[in-house]
Design an enzyme around this catalytic site. Structure first.
Site, mmCIF file in Angstrom:
data_model
loop_
_atom_site.group_PDB
_atom_site.id
_atom_site.type_symbol
_atom_site.label_atom_id
_atom_site.label_comp_id
_atom_site.label_asym_id
_atom_site.label_seq_id
_atom_site.Cartn_x
_atom_site.Cartn_y
_atom_site.Cartn_z
ATOM 1 N N GLU A 31 20.657 0.408 -17.853
ATOM 2 C CA GLU A 31 19.905 0.568 -18.993
ATOM 3 C C GLU A 31 19.441 2.015 -19.170
ATOM 4 O O GLU A 31 18.305 2.553 -18.814
ATOM 5 C CB GLU A 31 18.664 -0.260 -18.850
ATOM 6 C CG GLU A 31 17.623 -0.397 -20.186
ATOM 7 C CD GLU A 31 16.356 -1.084 -20.004
ATOM 8 O OE1 GLU A 31 16.068 -1.568 -18.642
ATOM 9 O OE2 GLU A 31 15.548 -1.131 -20.811
ATOM 10 N N HIS A 65 19.586 -5.850 -14.090
ATOM 11 C CA HIS A 65 19.171 -4.779 -15.236
ATOM 12 C C HIS A 65 20.147 -3.868 -14.962
ATOM 13 O O HIS A 65 20.382 -3.031 -14.039
ATOM 14 C CB HIS A 65 17.797 -4.171 -15.083
ATOM 15 C CG HIS A 65 16.627 -4.934 -15.577
ATOM 16 N ND1 HIS A 65 16.380 -6.151 -14.969
ATOM 17 C CD2 HIS A 65 15.903 -4.654 -16.680
ATOM 18 C CE1 HIS A 65 15.370 -6.739 -15.643
ATOM 19 N NE2 HIS A 65 15.026 -5.896 -16.505
ATOM 20 N N ASP A 73 13.326 -9.764 -23.723
ATOM 21 C CA ASP A 73 12.876 -8.652 -22.870
ATOM 22 C C ASP A 73 11.097 -8.729 -22.518
ATOM 23 O O ASP A 73 10.513 -8.911 -21.547
ATOM 24 C CB ASP A 73 13.504 -7.387 -23.070
ATOM 25 C CG ASP A 73 13.425 -6.238 -21.824
ATOM 26 O OD1 ASP A 73 13.174 -6.851 -20.654
ATOM 27 O OD2 ASP A 73 13.980 -5.127 -21.831
ATOM 28 N N HIS A 113 9.954 -10.687 -19.270
ATOM 29 C CA HIS A 113 9.238 -10.313 -17.897
ATOM 30 C C HIS A 113 7.837 -10.806 -18.269
ATOM 31 O O HIS A 113 6.849 -10.433 -18.857
ATOM 32 C CB HIS A 113 8.949 -8.774 -17.988
ATOM 33 C CG HIS A 113 10.296 -7.902 -17.708
ATOM 34 N ND1 HIS A 113 10.620 -7.796 -16.676
ATOM 35 C CD2 HIS A 113 11.449 -7.875 -18.598
ATOM 36 C CE1 HIS A 113 11.733 -7.052 -16.390
ATOM 37 N NE2 HIS A 113 12.376 -6.896 -17.693
ATOM 38 N N HIS A 158 16.447 -13.225 -21.080
ATOM 39 C CA HIS A 158 15.692 -11.931 -20.428
ATOM 40 C C HIS A 158 14.325 -11.763 -20.747
ATOM 41 O O HIS A 158 13.907 -11.532 -21.915
ATOM 42 C CB HIS A 158 16.571 -10.862 -20.592
ATOM 43 C CG HIS A 158 16.327 -9.710 -19.881
ATOM 44 N ND1 HIS A 158 17.217 -9.055 -18.960
ATOM 45 C CD2 HIS A 158 15.240 -8.827 -19.868
ATOM 46 C CE1 HIS A 158 16.663 -8.166 -18.338
ATOM 47 N NE2 HIS A 158 15.303 -8.083 -18.891
ATOM 48 N N GLN A 211 11.844 -3.698 -9.268
ATOM 49 C CA GLN A 211 11.694 -2.842 -10.508
ATOM 50 C C GLN A 211 11.892 -1.357 -9.768
ATOM 51 O O GLN A 211 12.402 -0.608 -10.716
ATOM 52 C CB GLN A 211 10.191 -3.176 -10.904
ATOM 53 C CG GLN A 211 9.753 -2.087 -11.937
ATOM 54 C CD GLN A 211 10.452 -2.253 -13.315
ATOM 55 O OE1 GLN A 211 10.127 -3.083 -14.067
ATOM 56 N NE2 GLN A 211 11.276 -1.392 -13.662
ATOM 57 N N TRP A 248 6.257 -1.567 -22.092
ATOM 58 C CA TRP A 248 7.269 -1.307 -22.938
ATOM 59 C C TRP A 248 7.437 -1.536 -24.360
ATOM 60 O O TRP A 248 8.046 -0.809 -25.077
ATOM 61 C CB TRP A 248 8.482 -1.846 -21.868
ATOM 62 C CG TRP A 248 8.746 -1.223 -20.634
ATOM 63 C CD1 TRP A 248 9.263 -0.588 -20.332
ATOM 64 C CD2 TRP A 248 8.088 -2.271 -19.640
ATOM 65 N NE1 TRP A 248 9.254 -0.372 -18.730
ATOM 66 C CE2 TRP A 248 8.669 -1.465 -18.310
ATOM 67 C CE3 TRP A 248 7.571 -3.338 -19.399
ATOM 68 C CZ2 TRP A 248 8.105 -1.814 -17.036
ATOM 69 C CZ3 TRP A 248 7.039 -3.812 -18.194
ATOM 70 C CH2 TRP A 248 7.609 -3.117 -16.860
#
Ligand SMILES: [Zn+2]
Length: 424
Positions: free
Chosen positions: A214, A211, A310, A60, A58, A153, A316
């Site tokens: 979350e 996702h 992630d 991005h 996982h 997203q 983030w």
């Protein structure tokens, strides 16, 4: 003529056995005691841990290494991160995204991380993110397995072209169907998105990785729908739920019904401990929730659970190094997996279990496997998690792609040893 192109000698495998590994071309062709063998190139791994490469299920890659652009996430929340990324996504060029992603892949290779499943944002109509990540996938293919997930997203239904753009990305060659049900406008729309996405995957013969839940909201139960749709459509073994943080806060009686449903549907779970522990619980005062899903409880039910990374230096998360052992280390602490077999399991979760989740072919240290491995300055998997040590050598598909000299600290203390390694 040499017996092997490359021979890795004297290493300790994760199960504690000792073996030499003989490689020809991109395959392991022999494993065991290979004394006297002639090889084009030899790596001496005596006393060191030799493991199959790290796998991140996982990530991005389109957002990585963009920390602070256009500005720093002041609240530290998931929602401010999504909004910041929304600005960057429409100003970043394809070339910039490719450059950032390739730099991250260099970091990954140096850490023995040779397979990554990355979500790719499909929200914007220009789909520059998808164009860029497909380009990166092509460039790194000789040394890094990059799987791409079409990830709406801003919601499948929450933007006018969310669904169309997800389908366009899949048509362009993206490998996995993604989603974000808890971000849709209502619980109903979230549930509908899960059904829709699973049907798209069934029709196209693709895996699913959402996702999922979350959030700290204990009533976010899209994982229930994901398990149901997986079972209904016969998608067992190719579906994963990422994050599942709401399960941290759920009612215990409900969870006792939910876990068997997830197990029955063979849905895998991908918690991302570095991110979950920093983003979740932000609306709490004290006590503050950790936001990590129920890892040990899922494993006890036979559910496959892998640790994901992630984010690395993006809207983030400001930190991160591309080291899956950092991820395992944090996961071990937050999930309180401190028994010896649990610590060892944390190492498996960033190697073999993650490889199973993303369906990596030819993975492992056995005859006929793809010749990818990492030599660590540690004696066993638990020590590797404890030290997060140097990767002394990384072999990808038969080629030595990264090396680092052993780097012991030099001590200048009277009556004490001259160097220290912290190994036991
Ligand atoms: Zn994510």
């Amino acid at each position: 003529m040499a017996d092997f192109d490359l021979l890795v000698k004297g290493g300790t495998l994760p199960d504690g056995s000792h073996a030499d590994i003989g490689i020809r071309g991109d395959r392991i062709i022999a494993i065991g005691a290979l004394s006297g063998a002639v090889a084009g190139e030899v790596i001496d791994a005596t006393g060191d841990l030799v493991a199959p490469p790290f796998v991140d299920p996982h990530f991005h890659l389109d957002a990585t290494l963009s920390y602070g652009t256009p500005r720093i996430n002041a609240s530290g929340t998931l929602l401010e991160g999504i909004s910041l990324w929304g600005e960057l996504r429409d100003t970043a060029t394809v070339d910039e995204m490719v450059a950032r992603a390739l730099t991250y892949c260099d970091w990954a290779v140096s850490m023995g991380l040779l397979a990554i499943r990355s979500h790719v944002d499909t929200t914007s109509d220009h789909l520059n993110t998808v164009t860029a990540m497909l380009e990166v996938q092509k460039i790194v293919r000789p040394y890094l397995d990059l799987q791409l997930v079409a990830f709406p997203q801003d919601g499948l239904y929450r933007t006018p072209t969310g669904r169309t753009n997800l389908l366009r990305a899949l048509d362009m060659g993206v490998d996995v169907v993604g989603g974000i049900p808890h971000f849709e406008r209502t619980m109903e729309e979230g549930r509908a998105s899960v059904r829709d996405l699973c049907e798209i995957a069934a029709e196209r013969g693709l895996p699913v990785d959402l996702h999922c839940d979350e959030t700290d909201d204990p009533l976010s139960r899209h994982i229930e729908t994901l398990a149901y749709e997986t079972q209904r459509l016969g998608l067992q073994g190719r579906v994963a739920g990422s994050h599942l943080t709401s399960m941290h806060s759920m009612d215990n009686y409900y969870v006792s019904k939910l876990l068997p449903l997830i197990a029955e549907a063979e849905v895998a779970a991908i918690p991302n401990p570095l991110i979950n522990i920093t983003l979740q619980g932000r609306h709490d005062t004290y006590p503050k929730r950790r936001g990590l899903t129920r890892v040990k409880e899922m494993q006890a039910m036979g559910i496959t659970v892998g640790w994901g990374q992630d984010c690395v230096r993006d809207p983030w998360y400001s930190l991160g190094t591309g080291d899956m052992l950092d991820v395992a280390f944090m996961g071990l602490h937050v999930a309180q997996m401190t028994a010896p077999e649990q610590m060892s399991r944390c190492f498996d979760m960033v190697t073999v279990e993650n490889a199973r989740i993303i369906g990596l072919e030819g993975y492992g240290l056995h005859e006929g496997a793809v010749a990818s491995l990492v030599v660590l300055d540690a004696g066993d998997p638990i020590e590797a998690v404890r030290l997060r040590p140097d990767r002394l050598a990384v072999v990808s598909k038969g080629r030595l792609v990264s090396q680092k000299a052993r780097n012991d600290a030099r001590l200048a203390l009277e009556g004490r040893p001259q160097s220290v390694r912290r190994r036991h």
